[in-house]
Design an enzyme around this catalytic site. Structure first.
Site, PDB file in Angstrom:
ATOM      1  N   CYS A 190       0.844  -1.189   0.000  1.00  0.00           N
ATOM      2  CA  CYS A 190       0.000   0.000   0.000  1.00  0.00           C
ATOM      3  C   CYS A 190       0.887   1.250   0.000  1.00  0.00           C
ATOM      4  O   CYS A 190       1.983   1.244   0.552  1.00  0.00           O
ATOM      5  CB  CYS A 190      -0.916   0.008   1.222  1.00  0.00           C
ATOM      6  N   ARG A 193       2.979   4.879   6.342  1.00  0.00           N
ATOM      7  CA  ARG A 193       3.375   4.178   7.566  1.00  0.00           C
ATOM      8  C   ARG A 193       3.839   2.740   7.310  1.00  0.00           C
ATOM      9  O   ARG A 193       4.152   2.014   8.249  1.00  0.00           O
ATOM     10  CB  ARG A 193       2.193   4.164   8.554  1.00  0.00           C
TER      11      ARG A 193
HETATM   12 CO    CO Z   1      -3.493   1.316   2.980  1.00  0.00          CO
END
Ligand code: CO
Length: 210
Positions: free
Chosen positions: A41, A45
């Site tokens: 993704c 983070r």
């Molecule tokens: Co994500």
């Protein structure tokens, strides 16, 4: 944070690397032989190298919102083709993460407008495949996190449907496909689903003249 800080810290990092190993960049510039392709993704983070302790040169990376494998995505397919057929990587890892904003957004009925709707609709399609299981989960966070896991599994299956993967399985017995989910709250990666080279698929997806 001013953008100049990034450039300043880059210089400090480069200096540190050369202090530890004077040939560091010379060696890296000459050769790239990663064994892993990471499809993750875009979330800031979840940095692939940091969370896996891998160094530059060790992991080839593609990232998009909610780590999707879309059959018409020329960007992803080019990365996959290059990684499999030129870099000869041994493992493809699809890594989602709990609390994924893309997955959360796809569960809502909100109109995110043209482009984002188009992308997120792919996740709604995954939801539909597992509708009975997901509809039974009342807690929204739990539902999101289960869809994060199922989405990763679905993207691994989609990889296996490509002729790129099937040809490499047939002639080179690699790569192994992995579906993982990273926990933002504890930093731990959970293994969800994997596929060994040669795993049978629904027959409609199997190419017989590779
Ligand atoms: Co994500």
């Amino acid at each position: 944070m001013p953008y100049e800080k990034l450039l300043h810290d880059n210089k400090a990092w480069a200096k540190e690397m050369v202090q530890d190993n004077p040939d560091y960049f010379k060696r890296l510039a000459q050769l790239q032989t990663p064994e892993f392709l990471w499809i993750g993704c875009s979330d800031s983070r979840v940095p692939a190298d940091r969370i896996t302790g891998t160094q530059p040169g060790e992991i080839f990376v593609h990232r998009n919102i909610a780590n999707l494998v879309i059959h018409t995505d020329v960007n992803l397919l080019s990365v996959l083709d290059f990684a499999v057929n030129h870099l000869k990587i041994k493992h493809v890892i699809v890594c989602g993460h709990y609390g994924c904003g893309g997955i959360k957004a796809a569960i809502t009925n909100h109109d995110y407008k043209y482009i984002l709707n188009m992308w997120l609709r792919n996740i709604k399609d995954v939801y539909l495949l597992y509708k009975d299981e997901l509809d039974a989960i009342k807690d929204e966070e739990q539902k999101t996190n289960r869809l994060v896991e199922l989405n990763v599994k679905e993207q691994v299956l989609r990889l296996a449907k490509t002729s790129i993967i099937q040809r490499a399985w047939k002639y080179d017995n690699r790569p192994m496909l992995h579906g993982w989910v990273y926990g933002l709250k504890d930093g731990i990666i959970k293994t969800i689903f994997d596929m060994q080279p040669g795993t049978a698929l629904d027959s409609i997806y199997e190419y017989d003249d590779l």
